[in-house]
Write a protein that holds these residues in place. Sequence first.
Motif, PDB file in Angstrom:
ATOM      1  N   ALA A  52       0.831  -1.206   0.000  1.00  0.00           N
ATOM      2  CA  ALA A  52       0.000   0.000   0.000  1.00  0.00           C
ATOM      3  C   ALA A  52       0.863   1.253   0.000  1.00  0.00           C
ATOM      4  O   ALA A  52       0.567   2.231  -0.705  1.00  0.00           O
ATOM      5  CB  ALA A  52      -0.930  -0.005   1.209  1.00  0.00           C
ATOM      6  N   ILE A  53       1.944   1.224   0.773  1.00  0.00           N
ATOM      7  CA  ILE A  53       2.843   2.386   0.789  1.00  0.00           C
ATOM      8  C   ILE A  53       3.510   2.555  -0.570  1.00  0.00           C
ATOM      9  O   ILE A  53       3.664   3.671  -1.075  1.00  0.00           O
ATOM     10  CB  ILE A  53       3.891   2.212   1.906  1.00  0.00           C
ATOM     11  N   ILE A  54       3.916   1.443  -1.183  1.00  0.00           N
ATOM     12  CA  ILE A  54       4.540   1.522  -2.510  1.00  0.00           C
ATOM     13  C   ILE A  54       3.554   2.059  -3.535  1.00  0.00           C
ATOM     14  O   ILE A  54       3.892   2.903  -4.387  1.00  0.00           O
ATOM     15  CB  ILE A  54       5.045   0.127  -2.933  1.00  0.00           C
ATOM     16  N   ALA A  55       2.295   1.596  -3.456  1.00  0.00           N
ATOM     17  CA  ALA A  55       1.293   2.027  -4.439  1.00  0.00           C
ATOM     18  C   ALA A  55       0.947   3.502  -4.288  1.00  0.00           C
ATOM     19  O   ALA A  55       0.737   4.203  -5.282  1.00  0.00           O
ATOM     20  CB  ALA A  55       0.030   1.175  -4.298  1.00  0.00           C
ATOM     21  N   SER A  56       0.896   3.988  -3.043  1.00  0.00           N
ATOM     22  CA  SER A  56       0.548   5.393  -2.830  1.00  0.00           C
ATOM     23  C   SER A  56       1.696   6.326  -3.164  1.00  0.00           C
ATOM     24  O   SER A  56       1.485   7.486  -3.489  1.00  0.00           O
ATOM     25  CB  SER A  56       0.110   5.604  -1.377  1.00  0.00           C
ATOM     26  N   GLY A  57       2.934   5.813  -3.098  1.00  0.00           N
ATOM     27  CA  GLY A  57       4.089   6.630  -3.422  1.00  0.00           C
ATOM     28  C   GLY A  57       4.424   7.664  -2.378  1.00  0.00           C
ATOM     29  O   GLY A  57       5.193   8.596  -2.633  1.00  0.00           O
ATOM     30  N   GLU A  58       3.853   7.555  -1.203  1.00  0.00           N
ATOM     31  CA  GLU A  58       4.129   8.531  -0.146  1.00  0.00           C
ATOM     32  C   GLU A  58       3.968   7.860   1.213  1.00  0.00           C
ATOM     33  O   GLU A  58       3.385   6.776   1.320  1.00  0.00           O
ATOM     34  CB  GLU A  58       3.186   9.732  -0.258  1.00  0.00           C
ATOM     35  N   GLY A  59       4.503   8.470   2.222  1.00  0.00           N
ATOM     36  CA  GLY A  59       4.387   7.922   3.565  1.00  0.00           C
ATOM     37  C   GLY A  59       5.670   8.137   4.351  1.00  0.00           C
ATOM     38  O   GLY A  59       6.758   8.259   3.774  1.00  0.00           O
ATOM     39  N   PRO A  60       5.570   8.147   5.668  1.00  0.00           N
ATOM     40  CA  PRO A  60       6.767   8.391   6.494  1.00  0.00           C
ATOM     41  C   PRO A  60       7.691   7.175   6.586  1.00  0.00           C
ATOM     42  O   PRO A  60       8.810   7.289   7.050  1.00  0.00           O
ATOM     43  CB  PRO A  60       6.170   8.735   7.857  1.00  0.00           C
ATOM     44  N   ILE A  61       7.236   6.003   6.163  1.00  0.00           N
ATOM     45  CA  ILE A  61       8.007   4.766   6.315  1.00  0.00           C
ATOM     46  C   ILE A  61       8.786   4.494   5.042  1.00  0.00           C
ATOM     47  O   ILE A  61       8.224   4.525   3.942  1.00  0.00           O
ATOM     48  CB  ILE A  61       7.079   3.587   6.657  1.00  0.00           C
ATOM     49  N   ASP A  62      10.063   4.209   5.194  1.00  0.00           N
ATOM     50  CA  ASP A  62      10.905   3.817   4.064  1.00  0.00           C
ATOM     51  C   ASP A  62      10.820   2.305   3.927  1.00  0.00           C
ATOM     52  O   ASP A  62      11.434   1.545   4.689  1.00  0.00           O
ATOM     53  CB  ASP A  62      12.346   4.259   4.310  1.00  0.00           C
ATOM     54  N   VAL A  63      10.060   1.839   2.940  1.00  0.00           N
ATOM     55  CA  VAL A  63       9.803   0.402   2.803  1.00  0.00           C
ATOM     56  C   VAL A  63      11.046  -0.352   2.351  1.00  0.00           C
ATOM     57  O   VAL A  63      11.120  -1.580   2.488  1.00  0.00           O
ATOM     58  CB  VAL A  63       8.653   0.158   1.809  1.00  0.00           C
ATOM     59  N   GLU A  64      12.034   0.340   1.833  1.00  0.00           N
ATOM     60  CA  GLU A  64      13.238  -0.342   1.372  1.00  0.00           C
ATOM     61  C   GLU A  64      14.056  -0.890   2.532  1.00  0.00           C
ATOM     62  O   GLU A  64      14.823  -1.842   2.374  1.00  0.00           O
ATOM     63  CB  GLU A  64      14.085   0.616   0.533  1.00  0.00           C
ATOM     64  N   THR A  65      13.886  -0.324   3.724  1.00  0.00           N
ATOM     65  CA  THR A  65      14.632  -0.798   4.898  1.00  0.00           C
ATOM     66  C   THR A  65      14.102  -2.130   5.419  1.00  0.00           C
ATOM     67  O   THR A  65      14.736  -2.750   6.267  1.00  0.00           O
ATOM     68  CB  THR A  65      14.559   0.252   6.012  1.00  0.00           C
ATOM     69  N   TYR A  66      12.953  -2.554   4.929  1.00  0.00           N
ATOM     70  CA  TYR A  66      12.362  -3.826   5.372  1.00  0.00           C
ATOM     71  C   TYR A  66      12.675  -4.962   4.391  1.00  0.00           C
ATOM     72  O   TYR A  66      11.978  -5.963   4.358  1.00  0.00           O
ATOM     73  CB  TYR A  66      10.843  -3.684   5.500  1.00  0.00           C
ATOM     74  N   PHE A  67      13.737  -4.780   3.619  1.00  0.00           N
ATOM     75  CA  PHE A  67      14.018  -5.745   2.555  1.00  0.00           C
ATOM     76  C   PHE A  67      14.205  -7.161   3.108  1.00  0.00           C
ATOM     77  O   PHE A  67      13.573  -8.108   2.654  1.00  0.00           O
ATOM     78  CB  PHE A  67      15.268  -5.311   1.782  1.00  0.00           C
TER      79      PHE A  67
END
Length: 791
Positions: free
Chosen positions: A68-83
Amino acid sequence: MVDSINRIATALESAKVITREAAAVATSKLGESSYRHYSEGIAPEQLRELLNSRNSREVKDGLRRIIAIIASGEGPIDVETYFSDVVKNITFGEAKIKTLVCIYLQRFAESDPNLALLSINSLQKTLIDGDPEIKALSIKALADIRVSSLHPIVLHSLKKAVSDSSGSVRSEVGFAILKLFIARSDEFAEELLQLLDQLLSDADPQVVSSAVLVLHECFPERLDLLHSHFRYFCSVLHRMDPFAQAAVIDLLIRYCKMFLPRPKVVNSSSETGESVPLPDKYNEILFPVYDTEIHPDLDLFLKSLERLVYSSNATVLLATSNAFLQLATPAQFKKSRLPQALVRAVSSSSNLGVQIILLQSICLLSSIDPTLFLPYVKKFFVLPSDDATVGSLKIKILSILTNESNVKFMVKELKYIISNSKSSALVIAATNSLAVCAMLSPGWEAYIIKGLISNMEIDKLPTAVLGSYVDVIRVLVQRNPKRHLSSIMKLVKVLDARKALSDNARASVVSIVGEIAAFEYKICPDILRKLAGTFAYEGSETRCQILLLSAKLLSYEIEKFKEEQPNETYDFSQSRIAQICQSVVHLASFDEDFDIRDRARAISSLYDTGKYEIATLLFQAPKPSPKMTLINDDMEVGDHIVQQLGDPGLDKFVMEYYKMIPWNDEESNDTDDLRNPATLKDYSRYASSLSGSFTSGSKSSATHIKQESPAGISHTPLASHQGKKYRLQTLDEFFSDIPSTRATKKKIIIQEESSSEEDESDETDGADDGDEDSTDQSSSSSSSISVHNNN
């Protein structure tokens, strides 16, 4: 009491949070705008806990929030750190979790190649999964991970999956070949070509669709691979995916031009039956009535295209029209109903880009052969809801389709657009089309010039529209200036009254005045006198035309003087025209435009040195009549240029797409054995079937199917692993093959003293499990029984 209240408050707060999360999940299905609300209330630590949970439900929730964060393209969470937290969940056996992890890997695998490689083993294990969707997704994920060290592993996986029983998996193999070719074409080209050749022999049209796309994109010059598949592709063309239909049509067009003989046109109007090869250019057949001798394979291809007329895909319709343009005669093109399909596609499409491409293609085709779209001329009338570009293209098509029989209502429609349209682009396009109508006859020419001049008297007329009026009038007047002298005088009055005319329009009016100097010289000096007074305030194009007009009038006066007084010397100081010309040349010699300065020096040099004959040749040379032809017949189809009054022309892609491909007459003598149908591979034998007697674990080779006719595939009976012919089973036979689910089966043997009863007990030993009930009944009355375990 206080503790109870606190517990109740805590429970209510938890219920509130759960309700909000459930509402967010529900609303996320309504659109992408809800993606942000789904994951905005979670902390980074909570998200990591969800991803590291052993509960599959919590893991799915965490992965959905990541996506959902990737699809919205915005948010305070950096999803790349959860690799690492995301990738390790690839080991879960649930299909949805694997799907979400694969989507994440496609996005961020390049950021951490080392960790991405840790998931490869799990992705490879899913290639033996029983779910075809999981296997196809794994292949897609492997191919999309753009890590160079992974490519050999991907190639090895594709070699295994190319013979999978699922058509969707084999189709995904085709797309993976395309991605691998783009990444490492120099190393794996030969091996990928072998895999592609295997996919081209597949009996599933879905697999053939992906294979054809790979052939079109990666190996477009390897047309020899189509020899044994030509007839099969023609038979299944209507069953392929739309994106593949356009690609295979393009390939088969070039194949026909390369390997099939050119059709022959037979004159039906003569008794001799004269025949000539089909011309390279479309619509150049000289016979009024003719028949066509065509190769059977080419005829098969054209007949297979007729079924695509009803396609809703614009790309397929354009590819089909290109095929008929390249390979068929005009009569076959009209009979195919493709013109009607293209017009219908324009009306039904709501995509602006699709409408523009379709209209540009129709414009080009109608320029080549206007009779194709003449029955549908009213479909190109401009609608109030049409975009300016769409409306301009429709007007251009109307001008191409204009002839003596329909010019009356064409002019009426164009005048309506000029009077009522609020778009300057549409008014300019309609004005330009009126010029085409005017060239059909002198009567229409005078009528249209008169109407345009009357429209120029409107006060609130845009400058661009006014300039287009002047341009059209200039083109029409220049064809025969003597016939339109009164119209030229009205233009001169407009030149004085409308100071807001554009520089280009004013320059056009000045050039028209120069055209009438040859037969109405007496009115030109006064016009030059007025123009010389405003020379410094005019635009660069107008100043240039005033300079040329002054030089032209001076050459006419010197020529007239030499005719009347051949022995006298022309005196510049005694001529008012010469003085005006000298004044204009003097002003032009200090002009900021270097082109005007150079022209002024050249004119001054000619007259100062007495080279009057050269000046006469330069300034009195008649101009050729302008041609308003929309298509230059001397050019190839792909090189056509629209020459309609400053029109930028058709899109280069459209012109290149319809460029005529020459026939290769040297290769047209190949025998039909070259296109003998290949042996097709049907991998559905590996698939498990509820009504079959064979299982998915069979290790026998794929069933081969031989083509007997281009119209279809003749399937030979499938053989089981026992070598027997396959047949459908009855319901009783099907259930009799199902083994018992009990772990142990007890067989009861009755022991009796009589020999006859012993024989019966021996028969009981060899009985099936279905006879156990009767054995149990007899055991109740026996004196001695023994129990044996039968595994």
